[in-house]
Design an enzyme around this catalytic site. Structure first.
Site, PDB file in Angstrom:
ATOM      1  N   HIS A 187       3.421  26.901  16.863  1.00 10.94           N
ATOM      2  CA  HIS A 187       3.362  25.847  17.867  1.00 10.94           C
ATOM      3  C   HIS A 187       4.212  24.665  17.395  1.00 10.94           C
ATOM      4  O   HIS A 187       4.702  24.670  16.264  1.00 10.94           O
ATOM      5  CB  HIS A 187       1.922  25.412  18.169  1.00 10.94           C
ATOM      6  CG  HIS A 187       1.155  24.847  17.021  1.00 10.94           C
ATOM      7  ND1 HIS A 187       0.896  25.535  15.853  1.00 10.94           N
ATOM      8  CD2 HIS A 187       0.572  23.625  16.845  1.00 10.94           C
ATOM      9  CE1 HIS A 187       0.191  24.794  15.022  1.00 10.94           C
ATOM     10  NE2 HIS A 187      -0.007  23.611  15.590  1.00 10.94           N
ATOM     11  N   HIS A 230       3.729  21.419  16.759  1.00  8.57           N
ATOM     12  CA  HIS A 230       3.291  20.232  16.038  1.00  8.57           C
ATOM     13  C   HIS A 230       4.215  19.999  14.839  1.00  8.57           C
ATOM     14  O   HIS A 230       4.773  20.941  14.274  1.00  8.57           O
ATOM     15  CB  HIS A 230       1.839  20.370  15.602  1.00  8.57           C
ATOM     16  CG  HIS A 230       0.877  20.239  16.750  1.00  8.57           C
ATOM     17  ND1 HIS A 230      -0.447  20.610  16.655  1.00  8.57           N
ATOM     18  CD2 HIS A 230       1.045  19.780  18.019  1.00  8.57           C
ATOM     19  CE1 HIS A 230      -1.049  20.371  17.823  1.00  8.57           C
ATOM     20  NE2 HIS A 230      -0.159  19.869  18.652  1.00  8.57           N
ATOM     21  N   ASP A 250       4.020  19.398  11.754  1.00 12.29           N
ATOM     22  CA  ASP A 250       3.837  19.993  10.433  1.00 12.29           C
ATOM     23  C   ASP A 250       4.177  21.486  10.430  1.00 12.29           C
ATOM     24  O   ASP A 250       4.053  22.137   9.392  1.00 12.29           O
ATOM     25  CB  ASP A 250       2.412  19.767   9.914  1.00 12.29           C
ATOM     26  CG  ASP A 250       1.349  20.244  10.881  1.00 12.29           C
ATOM     27  OD1 ASP A 250       1.532  20.110  12.113  1.00 12.29           O
ATOM     28  OD2 ASP A 250       0.300  20.743  10.427  1.00 12.29           O
ATOM     29  N   HIS A 251       4.612  22.005  11.564  1.00 14.33           N
ATOM     30  CA  HIS A 251       4.935  23.431  11.680  1.00 14.33           C
ATOM     31  C   HIS A 251       6.388  23.707  12.058  1.00 14.33           C
ATOM     32  O   HIS A 251       6.984  24.643  11.544  1.00 14.33           O
ATOM     33  CB  HIS A 251       4.047  24.087  12.752  1.00 14.33           C
ATOM     34  CG  HIS A 251       2.608  24.131  12.401  1.00 14.33           C
ATOM     35  ND1 HIS A 251       1.935  25.297  12.088  1.00 14.33           N
ATOM     36  CD2 HIS A 251       1.690  23.143  12.305  1.00 14.33           C
ATOM     37  CE1 HIS A 251       0.668  25.024  11.811  1.00 14.33           C
ATOM     38  NE2 HIS A 251       0.495  23.710  11.934  1.00 14.33           N
TER      39      HIS A 251
END
Length: 301
Positions: free
Chosen positions: A84, A86, A88-89
Site C-alpha cells: 500500500h 503509506h 513507510d512502505h
C-alpha cells in the site's frame, strides 16, 4: 488475549534468510507505528543470477537502498511489489526499481483521497507513488522458481494488497495483520467494515505463516487471527457499552477504553474508535449528529 511477539533477531541493513524462499532487510525507521522499522522482503533463491521479487522497499532512506542493492547484487529483480502507499512502505519503490534496471512496480491503484486523518501517525500517503501495473486482487505473478498471488485486503488502507507466496503457503500481509500490535484502521481511507471482511478472507485461507512488514512473523496464524478478530469485536462491544453508559463523543470514550495504553497512542486509538463508530452507523445501530466525524455526537438507536 492476542499472543503478540515483540522480540526477534535482526540488525538494520542485514539481509537475513528467514525461509527457503524469503530474505528480509529491515530499514532503520523505528517508531510507535513502525515498531522496529519497515521489513523489506526478497522472494527467490539466494543464488547468483536468480530472479527475485522485492516487497515493500520502504521509506526514502539511502542506507536502506544501499542494503537492498547489496542483498540482490548479482541477481535479477523481476518485480517490485507494494502492499500500500503509506510512506513507510512505498517511497523507495521507484528509486530501487530504477537502480536495478527498471523492474516493474505492481500495486493496487492509489486512493483518490490524499488527505488523511492519520497523517500525524506516519500513515499518510506517498502522493508521488504510481505503479506500473495496477493490481485488483487474484493476479498470479510467476517468477524464477516462485509464484505470488495478489490478495486484496482493504481496511487498514483502501488500496491494501497482500501477497501470497504459494510455494510456502505464506502471506506477506503488509500492515493488515501485525504480530507485535493491532493494526491501525484510520478513517477516512481506512475502513473497519472492509477490514473485518478482509480479515475473514485471510482466516479462510489457512496460511502456514504470516510475514508482516513490521515485526516478527506469525508462525501459528489460526489462533492468532482468531484472537485478532475477537479483539476487534470486543472493542466494538466496548464502544457500544460506552454509548449506552451515556458517552456521546470519541473524546469521552478513549480515556476509558484505552486507560491501560500509553496516552501517546490515544490519537491512534481515537481513529480506531471512529472507525468502529462509522461501521456501526452504516450498520444502522448508531446515529451520528450531524454526521460520522471525529467531533460528532453519537447515540445508540
Amino acid at each position: 488475549m492476542i499472543p503478540f511477539v515483540r522480540e526477534f533477531d535482526f540488525e538494520y541493513g542485514r539481509s537475513d534468510r528467514v525461509s527457503p524462499l524469503i530474505r528480509r532487510v529491515i530499514a532503520n525507521n523505528p517508531g510507535p507505528f513502525t515498531f522496529t522499522g519497515t521489513g523489506t522482503y526478497i522472494i527467490g533463491r539466494d543464488a547468483p543470477g536468480a530472479g527475485v521479487a522485492v516487497i515493500d522497499p520502504g521509506p526514502l532512506d539511502e542506507a536502506h537502498l544501499a542494503a537492498l542493492l547489496e542483498a540482490v547484487k548479482g541477481q535479477t529483480v523481476s518485480h517490485v511489489l507494494v502492499t500500500h502507499t503509506h510512506r513507510d512502505h512505498a517511497p523507495l519503490a521507484r528509486p530501487f526499481a530504477e537502480a536495478v534496471g527498471g523492474a516493474p512496480i505492481l500495486a493496487a491503484r492509489p486512493p483518490l483521497q490524499t488527505i488523511h486523518a492519520s497523517g500525524g501517525l506516519d500513515e499518510d500517503e506517498d502522493e508521488a507513488f504510481a505503479p506500473d501495473v495496477i493490481l485488483t486482487g487474484g493476479e498470479r505473478i510467476a517468477g524464477d522458481g516462485w509464484t505470488v498471488e495478489a490478495l486484496a485486503t482493504p481496511g487498514h488502507a483502501s488500496n491494501h494488497m497482500a501477497f501470497v507466496l504459494t510455494d510456502e503457503n505464506a502471506l506477506f500481509c503488509g500492515d493488515h495483520v501485525m504480530g507485535w500490535a493491532t493494526t491501525v484502521v484510520a478513517p477516512p481511507d481506512g475502513d473497519m467494515a472492509d477490514y473485518m471482511a478482509s480479515l475473514d478472507a485471510v482466516i479462510a485461507r489457512d496460511f502456514a505463516t504470516l510475514w508482516p512488514t513490521h515485526g516478527a512473523p506469525v508462525t501459528d496464524p489460526a489462533p492468532f487471527l482468531a484472537a485478532y478478530r475477537a479483539h476487534r469485536l470486543e472493542r466494538e462491544a466496548q464502544v457500544m457499552a460506552r454509548l449506552k453508559a451515556g458517552d456521546r463523543t470519541i473524546a469521552e470514550m478513549v480515556p476509558v477504553l484505552y486507560a491501560a495504553v500509553d496516552n501517546r497512542l490515544w490519537p491512534a486509538a481515537s481513529l480506531s474508535v471512529w472507525a468502529h463508530l462509522r461501521a456501526l452507523v452504516r450498520a444502522g445501530l448508531v446515529v451520528a449528529e450531524p454526521e460520522a466525524t471525529p467531533q460528532a455526537l453519537y447515540r445508540v438507536l
